[in-house]
Design a protein around this motif. Sequence first.
Motif, PDB file in Angstrom:
ATOM      1  N   THR A  38       0.841  -1.209   0.000  1.00 22.80           N
ATOM      2  CA  THR A  38       0.000   0.000   0.000  1.00 22.80           C
ATOM      3  C   THR A  38       0.875   1.257   0.000  1.00 22.80           C
ATOM      4  O   THR A  38       0.615   2.196  -0.762  1.00 22.80           O
ATOM      5  CB  THR A  38      -0.937  -0.008   1.235  1.00 22.80           C
ATOM      6  N   ALA A  39       1.920   1.253   0.823  1.00 16.90           N
ATOM      7  CA  ALA A  39       2.786   2.432   0.899  1.00 16.90           C
ATOM      8  C   ALA A  39       3.454   2.707  -0.455  1.00 16.90           C
ATOM      9  O   ALA A  39       3.533   3.856  -0.903  1.00 16.90           O
ATOM     10  CB  ALA A  39       3.848   2.225   1.977  1.00 16.90           C
ATOM     11  N   ARG A  40       3.885   1.639  -1.119  1.00 18.25           N
ATOM     12  CA  ARG A  40       4.547   1.835  -2.427  1.00 18.25           C
ATOM     13  C   ARG A  40       3.540   2.241  -3.509  1.00 18.25           C
ATOM     14  O   ARG A  40       3.868   3.013  -4.395  1.00 18.25           O
ATOM     15  CB  ARG A  40       5.317   0.577  -2.838  1.00 18.25           C
ATOM     16  N   VAL A  41       2.317   1.721  -3.415  1.00 16.31           N
ATOM     17  CA  VAL A  41       1.299   2.106  -4.405  1.00 16.31           C
ATOM     18  C   VAL A  41       0.966   3.597  -4.216  1.00 16.31           C
ATOM     19  O   VAL A  41       0.749   4.316  -5.188  1.00 16.31           O
ATOM     20  CB  VAL A  41       0.043   1.204  -4.302  1.00 16.31           C
ATOM     21  N   CYS A  42       0.981   4.063  -2.955  1.00 18.87           N
ATOM     22  CA  CYS A  42       0.774   5.497  -2.695  1.00 18.87           C
ATOM     23  C   CYS A  42       1.888   6.317  -3.364  1.00 18.87           C
ATOM     24  O   CYS A  42       1.627   7.348  -3.990  1.00 18.87           O
ATOM     25  CB  CYS A  42       0.763   5.791  -1.189  1.00 18.87           C
ATOM     26  N   GLU A  43       3.132   5.839  -3.241  1.00 16.29           N
ATOM     27  CA  GLU A  43       4.255   6.558  -3.881  1.00 16.29           C
ATOM     28  C   GLU A  43       4.092   6.546  -5.400  1.00 16.29           C
ATOM     29  O   GLU A  43       4.263   7.560  -6.074  1.00 16.29           O
ATOM     30  CB  GLU A  43       5.591   5.886  -3.535  1.00 16.29           C
ATOM     31  N   ASN A  44       3.754   5.363  -5.937  1.00 14.05           N
ATOM     32  CA  ASN A  44       3.603   5.240  -7.394  1.00 14.05           C
ATOM     33  C   ASN A  44       2.524   6.166  -7.931  1.00 14.05           C
ATOM     34  O   ASN A  44       2.710   6.823  -8.951  1.00 14.05           O
ATOM     35  CB  ASN A  44       3.230   3.795  -7.784  1.00 14.05           C
ATOM     36  N   ILE A  45       1.385   6.197  -7.235  1.00 10.91           N
ATOM     37  CA  ILE A  45       0.266   6.987  -7.766  1.00 10.91           C
ATOM     38  C   ILE A  45       0.622   8.478  -7.771  1.00 10.91           C
ATOM     39  O   ILE A  45       0.237   9.212  -8.681  1.00 10.91           O
ATOM     40  CB  ILE A  45      -1.056   6.690  -7.011  1.00 10.91           C
ATOM     41  N   LEU A  46       1.405   8.900  -6.789  1.00 11.51           N
ATOM     42  CA  LEU A  46       1.822  10.303  -6.763  1.00 11.51           C
ATOM     43  C   LEU A  46       2.761  10.611  -7.924  1.00 11.51           C
ATOM     44  O   LEU A  46       2.659  11.666  -8.563  1.00 11.51           O
ATOM     45  CB  LEU A  46       2.516  10.630  -5.440  1.00 11.51           C
ATOM     46  N   LEU A  47       3.670   9.675  -8.212  1.00 12.03           N
ATOM     47  CA  LEU A  47       4.579   9.876  -9.347  1.00 12.03           C
ATOM     48  C   LEU A  47       3.783  10.017 -10.645  1.00 12.03           C
ATOM     49  O   LEU A  47       4.046  10.895 -11.465  1.00 12.03           O
ATOM     50  CB  LEU A  47       5.552   8.691  -9.484  1.00 12.03           C
ATOM     51  N   LEU A  48       2.792   9.133 -10.813  1.00 11.88           N
ATOM     52  CA  LEU A  48       1.990   9.156 -12.036  1.00 11.88           C
ATOM     53  C   LEU A  48       1.137  10.420 -12.113  1.00 11.88           C
ATOM     54  O   LEU A  48       1.054  11.062 -13.167  1.00 11.88           O
ATOM     55  CB  LEU A  48       1.080   7.919 -12.120  1.00 11.88           C
ATOM     56  N   ALA A  49       0.508  10.777 -10.992  1.00 11.48           N
ATOM     57  CA  ALA A  49      -0.366  11.958 -10.980  1.00 11.48           C
ATOM     58  C   ALA A  49       0.449  13.222 -11.258  1.00 11.48           C
ATOM     59  O   ALA A  49       0.032  14.094 -12.025  1.00 11.48           O
ATOM     60  CB  ALA A  49      -1.088  12.060  -9.642  1.00 11.48           C
ATOM     61  N   LYS A  50       1.633  13.303 -10.659  1.00 12.02           N
ATOM     62  CA  LYS A  50       2.462  14.506 -10.870  1.00 12.02           C
ATOM     63  C   LYS A  50       2.928  14.594 -12.319  1.00 12.02           C
ATOM     64  O   LYS A  50       2.984  15.686 -12.887  1.00 12.02           O
ATOM     65  CB  LYS A  50       3.635  14.517  -9.893  1.00 12.02           C
ATOM     66  N   ALA A  51       3.245  13.439 -12.908  1.00 12.13           N
ATOM     67  CA  ALA A  51       3.662  13.444 -14.323  1.00 12.13           C
ATOM     68  C   ALA A  51       2.518  13.913 -15.222  1.00 12.13           C
ATOM     69  O   ALA A  51       2.744  14.399 -16.322  1.00 12.13           O
ATOM     70  CB  ALA A  51       4.116  12.047 -14.743  1.00 12.13           C
ATOM     71  N   GLU A  52       1.282  13.762 -14.739  1.00  8.23           N
ATOM     72  CA  GLU A  52       0.107  14.216 -15.509  1.00  8.23           C
ATOM     73  C   GLU A  52      -0.308  15.627 -15.101  1.00  8.23           C
ATOM     74  O   GLU A  52      -1.391  16.083 -15.457  1.00  8.23           O
ATOM     75  CB  GLU A  52      -1.078  13.257 -15.281  1.00  8.23           C
ATOM     76  N   ARG A  60      -3.993  14.443  -3.649  1.00 10.59           N
ATOM     77  CA  ARG A  60      -4.388  13.884  -2.344  1.00 10.59           C
ATOM     78  C   ARG A  60      -5.535  12.900  -2.501  1.00 10.59           C
ATOM     79  O   ARG A  60      -5.582  11.883  -1.823  1.00 10.59           O
ATOM     80  CB  ARG A  60      -4.770  15.025  -1.373  1.00 10.59           C
ATOM     81  N   LEU A  61      -6.438  13.194  -3.427  1.00 10.75           N
ATOM     82  CA  LEU A  61      -7.546  12.270  -3.691  1.00 10.75           C
ATOM     83  C   LEU A  61      -6.983  10.961  -4.264  1.00 10.75           C
ATOM     84  O   LEU A  61      -7.361   9.859  -3.839  1.00 10.75           O
ATOM     85  CB  LEU A  61      -8.532  12.918  -4.684  1.00 10.75           C
ATOM     86  N   ALA A  62      -6.049  11.101  -5.197  1.00 17.17           N
ATOM     87  CA  ALA A  62      -5.422   9.907  -5.794  1.00 17.17           C
ATOM     88  C   ALA A  62      -4.717   9.086  -4.713  1.00 17.17           C
ATOM     89  O   ALA A  62      -4.816   7.848  -4.677  1.00 17.17           O
ATOM     90  CB  ALA A  62      -4.432  10.329  -6.879  1.00 17.17           C
TER      91      ALA A  62
END
Length: 274
Positions: A38-52, A60-62
Amino acid sequence: MQKEDLDFFKKWFLDYVDQFSSPEVFIQENVKLKIEHTARVCENILLLAKAENVEEKDCRLAETIALFHDLGRFEQFTKYRTFKDSESEDHALLGVKILENTGILSILSQKEKDIILKAVEYHNRMEIPECTETTTEFLFYLKLIRDADKLDILKLVSEDCEKEEELRNPVLEFNIPDTPGCSENIVEDILNNRMSKLADAKNRNDIKLLRLSWIFDISFPAAFSLLRERGYLETILYSMPETEEMQMVREHIESYLNAVETRARNKAVKTDVI
Ligand SMILES: [Fe+2]
């Protein structure tokens, strides 16, 4: 969504999962596995969201979706001692039920709540709902969580490929035997750019191929870049037996990734020109 809301959810999550800590090593290790996932998926989703270029409040919603996407896993594993939904229950629906019963999301707007619940519910489906005027925003978040989640599962599988037999986690491979060969259906799926079904997986090679077939569900260019950088696919591919079939699979995956990257590059060039 406010920063305080996300902080509150993070604290709630830690308290929630704490109730599943167990003196039994088998349970404890797999609960820990999902907390770390879960912690790594949180990191991943932030990387993806920021790239977009997603705005802070929407990031924060993501992140909340990532934090809660596998909430059902803890009850599932403790109760059924497996992560296989078909032998227990759908962990995504279980997560939604927990979120609803605890009322934890009541501090959010109805719209945010709906997006989170639907993204959790659909994060593990074979197919995603059709894009309509009302689903566009939710689909964006759904694709984010699906990519972020798959990135981490591919990491775990690639790490397992490099481990000695006795150090591997059999739960990740659903206790499937390590027999020779692979399922024709799964190879067929890959060669036709389709995600494979778990029901077709008969051995460990099939499970690896099934995970590789997830690239056909990856949506964001940043997720493909991370896959390349981190080398997960290569590790999995080169742990497979050296057969003609596998050679075909390797070449097909490589050309699929090249095509995706070329498309992303061309799109970026066009945007630059505009
Ligand atoms: Fe997950």
